[in-house]
Design a protein around this motif. Structure first.
Motif, PDB file in Angstrom:
ATOM      1  N   LEU A   5       7.232  35.231  53.219  1.00  0.00           N
ATOM      2  CA  LEU A   5       7.385  34.424  52.002  1.00  0.00           C
ATOM      3  C   LEU A   5       7.706  35.321  50.812  1.00  0.00           C
ATOM      4  O   LEU A   5       8.603  35.050  50.017  1.00  0.00           O
ATOM      5  N   ALA A   6       6.964  36.439  50.733  1.00  0.00           N
ATOM      6  CA  ALA A   6       7.204  37.379  49.638  1.00  0.00           C
ATOM      7  C   ALA A   6       8.612  37.942  49.729  1.00  0.00           C
ATOM      8  O   ALA A   6       9.292  38.109  48.712  1.00  0.00           O
ATOM      9  N   ILE A   7       9.078  38.212  50.960  1.00  0.00           N
ATOM     10  CA  ILE A   7      10.426  38.748  51.126  1.00  0.00           C
ATOM     11  C   ILE A   7      11.453  37.755  50.615  1.00  0.00           C
ATOM     12  O   ILE A   7      12.423  38.109  49.948  1.00  0.00           O
TER      13      ILE A   7
ATOM     14  N   VAL B 179      11.036  35.484  48.266  1.00  0.00           N
ATOM     15  CA  VAL B 179      11.016  35.465  46.796  1.00  0.00           C
ATOM     16  C   VAL B 179      11.687  36.714  46.241  1.00  0.00           C
ATOM     17  O   VAL B 179      12.479  36.655  45.300  1.00  0.00           O
ATOM     18  N   LEU B 180      11.369  37.871  46.865  1.00  0.00           N
ATOM     19  CA  LEU B 180      11.929  39.130  46.379  1.00  0.00           C
ATOM     20  C   LEU B 180      13.446  39.143  46.501  1.00  0.00           C
ATOM     21  O   LEU B 180      14.144  39.642  45.620  1.00  0.00           O
TER      22      LEU B 180
ATOM     23  N   ASP C 165      15.138  37.474  43.648  1.00  0.00           N
ATOM     24  CA  ASP C 165      15.180  38.307  42.447  1.00  0.00           C
ATOM     25  C   ASP C 165      16.137  39.487  42.613  1.00  0.00           C
ATOM     26  O   ASP C 165      16.804  39.893  41.683  1.00  0.00           O
TER      27      ASP C 165
ATOM     28  N   ILE D 115      19.207  41.052  40.363  1.00  0.00           N
ATOM     29  CA  ILE D 115      19.239  42.432  39.869  1.00  0.00           C
ATOM     30  C   ILE D 115      20.525  43.138  40.287  1.00  0.00           C
ATOM     31  O   ILE D 115      21.149  43.846  39.497  1.00  0.00           O
TER      32      ILE D 115
ATOM     33  N   LEU E 238      13.483  29.824  48.049  1.00  0.00           N
ATOM     34  CA  LEU E 238      12.342  29.655  48.943  1.00  0.00           C
ATOM     35  C   LEU E 238      12.374  28.302  49.650  1.00  0.00           C
ATOM     36  O   LEU E 238      11.981  28.174  50.807  1.00  0.00           O
TER      37      LEU E 238
ATOM     38  N   ILE F 155       9.277  40.715  39.910  1.00  0.00           N
ATOM     39  CA  ILE F 155       9.040  41.031  41.315  1.00  0.00           C
ATOM     40  C   ILE F 155       7.785  41.868  41.494  1.00  0.00           C
ATOM     41  O   ILE F 155       7.317  42.051  42.608  1.00  0.00           O
TER      42      ILE F 155
ATOM     43  N   TYR G 180       4.845  40.430  43.677  1.00  0.00           N
ATOM     44  CA  TYR G 180       5.151  40.312  45.108  1.00  0.00           C
ATOM     45  C   TYR G 180       5.256  41.686  45.753  1.00  0.00           C
ATOM     46  O   TYR G 180       4.910  41.872  46.916  1.00  0.00           O
TER      47      TYR G 180
ATOM     48  N   MET H 109       1.893  42.836  46.402  1.00  0.00           N
ATOM     49  CA  MET H 109       1.354  42.125  47.558  1.00  0.00           C
ATOM     50  C   MET H 109       1.910  42.689  48.849  1.00  0.00           C
ATOM     51  O   MET H 109       1.168  42.911  49.811  1.00  0.00           O
TER      52      MET H 109
END
Lengths: 365, 310
Positions: free
Chosen positions: A130-132, A134-135, A138, A142, A254, B284, B287, B290
């Motif tokens: 999940l974090a991947i 979201v990252l 972003d 960038i 997501l 970021i 996350y 985390m």
């Protein structure tokens, strides 16, 4: 009722269980190939959409359904496939090379991502992926020089040997392209499941400890599963980019990741059919809801009342219904239905019931 | 302590920011972190007791906030703020109880991922309901003390922020007392540590689990009230739950104080990252932290996982 009489050990790993089954699938193949001549252009576009979902679904199904590693971040790998493919084409790589390369790169990224997160289990893996997801969203913003940032990129036309394929100009050709990719992925998936590697995946899903005892290298097998899964998903992402025409970081958010996971659950975890059934549901649900809404507002004379977000609400309800009442998904229901007719009148309600249910704790390991 | 945290967490020097600004940033970060921490607390409560991860916790928070807005704001029902808050907390508690009783209890014995998907779907439904009932525009709660400032030796603090921090710590103290002193709290602890043994000791495990869900809903409602009195809230705010996840993971999924500390860490990192890093990189940071925690200390900073003895 049919009894399959096996004459050799090869029959156990044959592509089809018996000849009539092969004939059914051949019929299906003929139908999907003839589709552009049977229905109008709008529907061909929708069918292409379903096929793209199905490819991504197969990718995730391999990981979640067959290897038992839940991922809530597969939109990230769709993004990788999509952006690499389009960037490569923009730099002069021909499409026929760029598409497979996009898949390979997405797969490699998947392996690289998998290596650190492989030590995680169950829920922790889901959260890490999940974090991947979201990252990645972003990161696309960038990495603006390559990805166009918030504005996004526009997919160039696909050119194969001088033949120009465009989603709107030549929907039938784009459909055939997607179909070809689907068939290649499908053939690879089906054969993989018959091979030792596929068996290792399933063993890993059912019990890591016993798989290890049988000589499966857990880390390597998981990484391979991640790589193959992300590769297929990357291919779907590349096609999605061309299908959508223009895309930016929000295309691969997501929600897409979650939708992918929900799709294979609705379809039926642990079966290739499930990916396709789920894709059909996801692909046609918006149209279906629109139809029902028009029907209701026609009866009750509500005019054109639209409730924003009703799709996700209905989607959620369907999902809750499936998880509570048919955890095996559409494919599981289909198998039950088929068994009912094959065994008529001997089908019993509890035939597919699991004998024991117990809480599998993740706290001890 | 705050200064120390700033040095530990902000990897980059903060340029051109005075001491007071730093303190102010820390306080507003602390207030944000408290809300994250409260949502994370809900996750951990439910996870500890039932091993189900409630992905809808953020949406619970959102729903609780909207119920309070609906009850308390002058353009809706406009009843007394404190009454509205208590009613909202009660409603969310009932919602949690009923959800467990009707929906989640059937999931017993299913793989964990099924529960994950189920709660994601519940979140979808809650978000849809909130959007359909209260529309999608951001709204904020009419907090009776809003707008007032507390001046503390040159430091100007919004009452909301101070209130958020105070309420969070009061609630945590209350929860601590509840779990360590009351019969019900002890029963919850017992049921979460070993269901079977608790059952043999006469603890009604099923009802206890539903009550834990109710408690999770109530904590979420309080978090929602705090969030909505600090800023505007709309139905998709529930996605904030993901940040709270990061908090829970950093603290370790099995530890209640860990969840709160994780939330505060994230809340503090955010404003400093926004100061020290170029735009785009700052969001970021939570996350990334985390992921790093997941990779290097997979069970969090305050882990409670035991090795299985085969």
């Amino acid at each position: 009722m049919r009894f399959v009489f096996k004459r050799s050990y090869d029959a156990d790993i044959g592509l089809f269980k018996h000849r009539p089954q092969a004939l059914w699938y051949l019929g299906l193949l003929v139908l999907v190939v003839a589709l552009p001549w049977l229905v109008d252009e709008f529907f061909v576009g929708e069918a292409t959409n379903v096929l793209i979902w199905a490819i991504a679904g197969m990718g995730l199904m391999l990981l979640t359904g067959h290897t038992g590693q839940a991922s809530l971040g597969h939109a990230a790998f769709m993004a990788v496939g999509c952006y690499t493919c389009v960037i490569m084409i923009a730099n002069g790589v021909p499409f026929l090379l760029a598409l497979p390369l996009a898949g390979v790169i997405a797969g490699l990224v998947g392996v690289i991502v998998a290596l650190p997160v492989l030590r995680l289990h169950g829920i922790y893996l889901a959260i890490a992926t999940l974090a991947i997801s979201v990252l990645t969203e972003d990161f696309i913003v960038i990495a603006e020089p390559w990805t166009g940032g918030v504005v996004g990129l526009v997919a160039p036309p696909i050119v194969i040997f001088g033949l120009e394929i465009d989603r709107y100009g030549t929907p039938a050709l784009f459909y055939f392209l997607t179909l070809a990719v689907t068939l290649v992925v499908l053939a690879g998936y089906r054969n993989l499941l018959r091979a030792p590697l596929g068996r290792a995946f399933t063993a890993l899903r059912d019990s890591e400890i016993s798989a290890q005892a049988m000589g499966v290298n857990i880390a390597r097998t998981k990484a391979t599963a991640f790589g193959l899964s992300c590769g297929a998903t990357g291919l779907a992402g590349a096609l999605l980019g061309f299908y959508a025409g223009a895309f930016n970081h929000e295309t691969f958010n997501l929600v897409l990741s979650i939708q992918l996971l929900l799709m294979i659950v609705i379809g039926g975890l642990g079966s290739i059919h499930g990916a396709f059934f789920g894709a059909l549901v996801i692909g046609f649900l918006p149209q279906f809801i629109a139809l029902v809404r028009d029907g209701i507002s026609g009866v009750f004379d509500l005019g054109s009342v639209t409730i924003p977000g009703i799709e996700s609400g209905i989607f959620g309800l369907i999902l809750v219904g499936f998880i509570l009442f048919e955890p095996t998904g559409i494919y599981g229901r289909w198998v039950k239905l088929r068994t009912y007719f094959e065994l008529y009148p001997f089908y019993r309600k509890d035939m597919f019931k699991r004998q024991k249910s117990f809480l599998k704790t993740e706290r001890m390991r | 302590m705050l200064h120390c945290r700033q040095q530990c967490d902000g990897n980059h020097p903060v340029w051109g920011v005075g001491e007071l600004d730093l303190l102010q940033l820390s306080i507003s970060g602390l207030a944000n972190g408290c809300v994250y921490g409260l949502i994370a607390l809900g996750f951990v409560l439910i996870y500890k007791a039932t091993e189900a991860v409630n992905f809808a916790q953020g949406d619970f928070m959102m729903f609780g906030a909207f119920i309070t807005i609906w009850l308390a704001n002058s353009y809706y029902l406009g009843i007394n703020f404190w009454v509205a808050v208590s009613i909202a907390v009660l409603i969310m508690g009932m919602l949690g109880y009923l959800l467990d009783m009707i929906v989640l209890r059937r999931m017993f014995g299913q793989p964990q991922i099924a529960v994950v998907i189920l709660t994601i779907a519940l979140g979808f439904i809650l978000r849809f309901l909130a959007g359909a009932i209260w529309a999608h525009e951001p709204q904020s709660l009419e907090f009776p003390l809003a707008g007032e400032k507390i001046t503390l030796g040159g430091l100007v603090l919004g009452v909301e922020e101070v209130a958020v921090i105070l309420v969070t710590f009061a609630l945590c103290g209350l929860l601590y007392l509840f779990f360590s002193r009351s019969r019900l709290g002890m029963a919850m602890q017992a049921a979460s540590q070993n269901q079977l043994a608790a059952y043999f000791m006469g603890v009604p495990v099923k009802r206890i689990q539903s009550l834990v869900w109710a408690l999770g809903g109530m904590v979420a409602a309080v978090a929602g009230v705090l969030f909505a009195s600090k800023g505007a809230i709309d139905p998709s705010t529930g996605l904030l739950g993901i940040k709270a996840f990061a908090a829970a993971v950093i603290g370790g999924f099995g530890s209640l104080p860990g969840a709160l500390i994780g939330g505060i860490i994230i809340g503090l990192v955010e404003p400093f990252a926004a100061y020290g890093l170029p735009a785009g990189y700052s969001q970021i940071a939570p996350y990334l932290i985390m992921l790093l925690v997941l990779i290097f200390r997979p069970h969090g900073l305050f882990s409670q996982v035991q090795k299985k003895k085969v």
